[in-house]
Scaffold this motif. Structure first.
Motif, PDB file in Angstrom:
ATOM      1  N   LYS A  21      -7.231  43.685  -7.502  1.00 38.04           N
ATOM      2  CA  LYS A  21      -8.264  44.639  -7.927  1.00 38.04           C
ATOM      3  C   LYS A  21      -8.575  45.636  -6.797  1.00 38.04           C
ATOM      4  O   LYS A  21      -8.698  46.841  -7.034  1.00 38.04           O
ATOM      5  CB  LYS A  21      -9.524  43.859  -8.327  1.00 38.04           C
ATOM      6  CG  LYS A  21     -10.520  44.670  -9.124  1.00 38.04           C
ATOM      7  CD  LYS A  21     -11.610  43.765  -9.721  1.00 38.04           C
ATOM      8  CE  LYS A  21     -12.755  44.612 -10.256  1.00 38.04           C
ATOM      9  NZ  LYS A  21     -13.907  43.805 -10.703  1.00 38.04           N
ATOM     10  N   LEU A  25      -8.038  49.762  -6.847  1.00 40.81           N
ATOM     11  CA  LEU A  25      -9.085  50.749  -6.537  1.00 40.81           C
ATOM     12  C   LEU A  25      -8.642  51.681  -5.402  1.00 40.81           C
ATOM     13  O   LEU A  25      -8.878  52.888  -5.434  1.00 40.81           O
ATOM     14  CB  LEU A  25     -10.386  50.048  -6.142  1.00 40.81           C
ATOM     15  CG  LEU A  25     -11.215  49.501  -7.305  1.00 40.81           C
ATOM     16  CD1 LEU A  25     -12.311  48.572  -6.795  1.00 40.81           C
ATOM     17  CD2 LEU A  25     -11.833  50.643  -8.117  1.00 40.81           C
ATOM     18  N   GLN A  28      -6.424  54.309  -6.492  1.00 40.23           N
ATOM     19  CA  GLN A  28      -7.164  55.407  -7.154  1.00 40.23           C
ATOM     20  C   GLN A  28      -7.881  56.295  -6.135  1.00 40.23           C
ATOM     21  O   GLN A  28      -8.609  57.209  -6.501  1.00 40.23           O
ATOM     22  CB  GLN A  28      -8.218  54.845  -8.113  1.00 40.23           C
ATOM     23  CG  GLN A  28      -7.660  54.200  -9.367  1.00 40.23           C
ATOM     24  CD  GLN A  28      -8.726  53.377 -10.100  1.00 40.23           C
ATOM     25  OE1 GLN A  28      -9.919  53.629  -9.960  1.00 40.23           O
ATOM     26  NE2 GLN A  28      -8.293  52.392 -10.862  1.00 40.23           N
ATOM     27  N   ASP A 353     -18.606  47.465  -6.565  1.00 35.72           N
ATOM     28  CA  ASP A 353     -18.936  48.702  -7.274  1.00 35.72           C
ATOM     29  C   ASP A 353     -19.856  49.618  -6.462  1.00 35.72           C
ATOM     30  O   ASP A 353     -19.774  50.838  -6.585  1.00 35.72           O
ATOM     31  CB  ASP A 353     -19.613  48.389  -8.614  1.00 35.72           C
ATOM     32  CG  ASP A 353     -18.666  47.661  -9.554  1.00 35.72           C
ATOM     33  OD1 ASP A 353     -17.437  47.788  -9.370  1.00 35.72           O
ATOM     34  OD2 ASP A 353     -19.150  46.954 -10.466  1.00 35.72           O
ATOM     35  N   SER A 356     -18.245  49.488  -2.152  1.00 36.87           N
ATOM     36  CA  SER A 356     -16.790  49.579  -1.956  1.00 36.87           C
ATOM     37  C   SER A 356     -16.292  48.497  -0.995  1.00 36.87           C
ATOM     38  O   SER A 356     -15.437  48.729  -0.151  1.00 36.87           O
ATOM     39  CB  SER A 356     -16.387  50.965  -1.444  1.00 36.87           C
ATOM     40  OG  SER A 356     -16.710  51.946  -2.398  1.00 36.87           O
TER      41      SER A 356
END
Ligand SMILES: *Cc1c(COP(=O)(O)O)cnc(C)c1O
Length: 397
Positions: A21, A25, A28, A353, A356
């Motif tokens: 996960k 992130l 992205q 969330d 970070s």
């Protein structure tokens, strides 16, 4: 498709899932600080990589004997003797496909339906599923932060039944950073030996020890304990070789033979090339291990200073490994934008969330009060990450 009850009764490894996960992130473009890493951030040393390249060039690319090459087994025997004072013969050691595989094989070799294995909590995430996959029942025994999350004899005595086959002891510990001293270990080990409860001593983090501590291998405590212990170790953490998948164990010949039989019908030998690299790791220069340990100790000091600045957070001071396991219990019940934080999973999600920051919820290790922070990352990352955690915690009301 109707999958087996066995596979439906376990979850994928939560630590590996969290890393996936965090990586997604990051891909992205989110600037994630990943405290989830379960591996050293150092590269595999060059001389070890060279040994693997040479193995390829020499054509050492075929099947090897199932329990490992005689050369690597000898290197393991020499290591156990040199570092731990343990005498193992050739038929008492074997090489596995990573340390994780060693404990998996032991469970398969040892357990019948309904047999019990004692797993002190907090535990390494893979112990309970491995017991379940072998048809056994994990008996989880909670420990306390006040005791350094170390198992107490009275709790062990209460947990042992006539179905108990084995116990996992992991020191230095993932996730708590606790290290059993000889005095802490001896009563537990002697009790297990007296009851015939096999000790599976997971010593994967052996060289990562702080404050001048020395390491006591469980099997070295007495002849009785030696006969009743299987010692698990590997190159993943000590030599920064997690991707090479080489673990090893030493123990009763009968058990090793049984594990070898299962290995012969499942993976066959561990990778020939990786075995050559592991041989070089164990026989080659060891100085860099101590140097790296100093870096881990410095980072331990850094993260503990920063954790101590978090209001309401308590943390056992890690004595080894590269994990800190602070308790965030004081924040459970608080809210952010109307949503209540009920436990470690909620808080870890919140930190990912809103700060970070990726860290593994303690529930994955059987201790919901805590969250695991790996400090096998740079000083800058540790500072940046803990500052974000501090700011995010302050927003909870
Ligand atoms: C990492 C780890 C292992 C084994 O790791 P491998 O990569 O499979 O060699 C075993 N026990 C603990 C507690 C660990 O953290």
């Amino acid at each position: 498709m109707q999958l087996s009850r066995r596979v439906m009764s376990i979850q994928p490894s939560p630590t590996l899932a969290l890393n996936a996960k965090a990586d997604a992130l990051r891909a992205q473009g989110v600037d994630i600080v990943n405290f989830g890493a379960g591996q050293p951030d150092f590269p595999t040393p060059k001389h070890i990589c060279e040994a693997a390249k040479k193995a390829i060039d020499d054509g050492f690319t075929r099947y090897t004997p199932v329990p490992g090459t005689p050369e690597l087994k000898q290197a393991v025997i020499d290591k156990f003797k040199r570092d731990n004072g343990l005498d193992y013969a050739m038929d008492q050691v074997m090489i596995n496909v990573g340390g994780k595989h060693s404990s998996y094989l032991i469970m398969q070799a040892l357990l019948d339906e309904g047999d019990e294995v004692i797993v002190p909590a907090p535990y390494w995430v893979s112990y309970p599923p491995m017991v379940i996959l072998a048809g056994g029942k994990p008996v989880i025994v909670p420990t306390k932060l006040e005791n350094g999350f170390k198992l107490q004899l009275a709790d062990l005595q209460k947990a042992v039944s006539d179905k108990t086959k084995a116990i996992f002891i992991n020191s230095p510990s993932n996730p708590t950073g606790g290290v059993y001293s000889e005095a802490e270990l001896r009563p537990l080990a002697e009790f297990c030996a007296s009851k015939g409860v096999l000790i599976i001593s997971d010593e994967m983090y052996e060289p990562i020890l702080f404050d001048g501590r020395t390491f006591t291998a469980t099997a070295s405590l007495s002849p009785e304990v030696y006969a009743n212990t299987v010692t698990l170790n590997g190159v993943s953490k000590a030599y920064a070789m997690t991707g090479w998948r080489i673990g090893y164990m030493g123990g009763p010949a009968e058990l090793i033979k049984a594990c070898s039989k299962i290995q012969s019908q499942s993976t066959s030998n561990p990778t020939s090339i990786a075995q050559k690299a592991a041989e070089e790791a164990l026989n080659g220069p060891q100085e860099f291990v101590a140097e790296r340990n100093q870096s881990f100790e410095r980072r331990r000091d850094l993260i503990m200073d920063l954790i101590s600045e978090l209001p309401g957070v308590t943390c056992y001071r890690p004595e080894g490994s590269f994990y800190a396991f602070p308790s965030f219990k004081a924040y459970y019940g608080k809210k952010f934008e109307g949503k209540q934080i009920t436990g470690s999973q909620d808080l870890a999600d919140y930190l990912l969330d809103n700060a970070s920051v990726a860290a593994v919820p303690g529930i994955a290790f059987g201790e919901d009060d805590c969250i695991r922070f790996s400090f096998a990352i740079s000083d800058e990352q540790i500072k940046q990450g803990m500052a974000s955690v501090k700011a995010a915690l302050a927003k909870l009301t």
